[in-house]
Design a protein around this motif. Structure first.
Motif, PDB file in Angstrom:
ATOM      1  N   ALA A 115     -11.131 -12.889   1.120  1.00 11.78           N
ATOM      2  CA  ALA A 115      -9.820 -12.737   1.765  1.00 11.78           C
ATOM      3  C   ALA A 115      -8.861 -13.816   1.272  1.00 11.78           C
ATOM      4  O   ALA A 115      -7.664 -13.572   1.083  1.00 11.78           O
ATOM      5  CB  ALA A 115      -9.974 -12.814   3.285  1.00 11.78           C
ATOM      6  N   ASP A 152      -7.994 -13.016  -2.562  1.00 14.01           N
ATOM      7  CA  ASP A 152      -7.234 -11.772  -2.704  1.00 14.01           C
ATOM      8  C   ASP A 152      -5.929 -11.812  -1.918  1.00 14.01           C
ATOM      9  O   ASP A 152      -5.018 -11.017  -2.167  1.00 14.01           O
ATOM     10  CB  ASP A 152      -8.058 -10.574  -2.199  1.00 14.01           C
ATOM     11  CG  ASP A 152      -9.192 -10.216  -3.151  1.00 14.01           C
ATOM     12  OD1 ASP A 152      -9.208 -10.765  -4.272  1.00 14.01           O
ATOM     13  OD2 ASP A 152     -10.042  -9.389  -2.774  1.00 14.01           O
ATOM     14  N   GLY A 153      -5.867 -12.672  -0.904  1.00 17.78           N
ATOM     15  CA  GLY A 153      -4.690 -12.706  -0.038  1.00 17.78           C
ATOM     16  C   GLY A 153      -4.073 -14.093  -0.016  1.00 17.78           C
ATOM     17  O   GLY A 153      -3.759 -14.656  -1.055  1.00 17.78           O
ATOM     18  N   THR A 154      -3.924 -14.656   1.169  1.00 20.40           N
ATOM     19  CA  THR A 154      -3.336 -15.989   1.301  1.00 20.40           C
ATOM     20  C   THR A 154      -4.425 -17.038   1.113  1.00 20.40           C
ATOM     21  O   THR A 154      -5.401 -17.069   1.854  1.00 20.40           O
ATOM     22  CB  THR A 154      -2.701 -16.161   2.701  1.00 20.40           C
ATOM     23  OG1 THR A 154      -1.841 -15.044   2.941  1.00 20.40           O
ATOM     24  CG2 THR A 154      -1.921 -17.453   2.780  1.00 20.40           C
TER      25      THR A 154
END
Lengths: 151, 151
Positions: free
Chosen positions: B47, B50-52
């Protein structure tokens, strides 16, 4: 084409969001699992200091406890998880959510004593490890008394 | 008095032995919990990359994975646990017990890549973390393919 890109971007954003926001059931399952791993490893340390002592085994167990204790347990107790079922119905008391400062202090004490156990384990002094395990377990008990239903 | 001491000593010895030999159900529950904790934390790393991205969160997650991966998982798979139920029926294949060398190699590869992820996490290079997470997950998959029933 532009529309397809927008839809794809939206799907990816949703996927990322879904990944970052696991369901309450999953969070409860993870926290129940994390405490099982802690229980496994405190039992290992106890078996070593009460029975046949193996320094490396104690170091591994203490490192695992320290990593899990300081690895983000509070993130597994968001507001949506006051009730619900992971592996079994959650044992958490509502006070954990209403008394955020107290819960944070209990968690901090637990993390601190777990780090200290990992440090003491490196030294290999069985009496010191035993004393520090007791100090750690005091923080377990304090948190259970205040924030966990005994069922 | 002497008799009482002997009985007490015998009870303590039994207690110590019981502590050192947990029941198969408990061992299966612990290993299922340990893999849940690993799953929670690989998901966290994913996560993040891939994200923040939050460096400290990735470090905590990677340290937890490394500690659990290298913390004695094989001890949770003794000969008495080919079948049985922890949180749920065990998913282990009989091959894990018959192919000890292969299982040990799979576990060693997993532990090595987990340690490497913890090392790379400290650097904070997101692309490198992503690549190392993939390397780690390859060892998860290899072990699942060979030693876990997909159910």
């Amino acid at each position: 084409m532009k529309r397809l890109l927008i839809i794809t971007a939206a799907l990816l954003a949703n996927a990322a969001q879904a990944q970052q926001a696991p369901k309450p059931e999953q969070l409860i399952k993870w926290r129940q699992s994390a405490y099982q791993v802690i229980g496994w490893n405190t039992g290992r340390v106890k078996a070593n200091v009460d029975g046949t002592y193996n320094k490396d085994d104690v170091i591994r167990a203490a490192n695992t406890i320290a990593a899990v204790a300081n690895g983000g347990l509070p993130s597994l107790f968001p507001a949506s998880t006051e009730t619900g079922k992971g592996w079994h119905d959650t044992s958490v008391k509502p006070t954990l959510f209403s008394d955020a400062a107290g819960a944070a202090a209990a968690q901090a004490a637990f993390g601190k004593e777990a780090n200290e156990l990992a440090r003491v384990a490196q030294g290999g002094d069985v009496a010191a490890i035993k004393a520090q395990l007791a100090a750690l377990q005091k923080t377990c008990k304090a948190c259970h008394d205040d924030y966990r239903n005994s069922n």
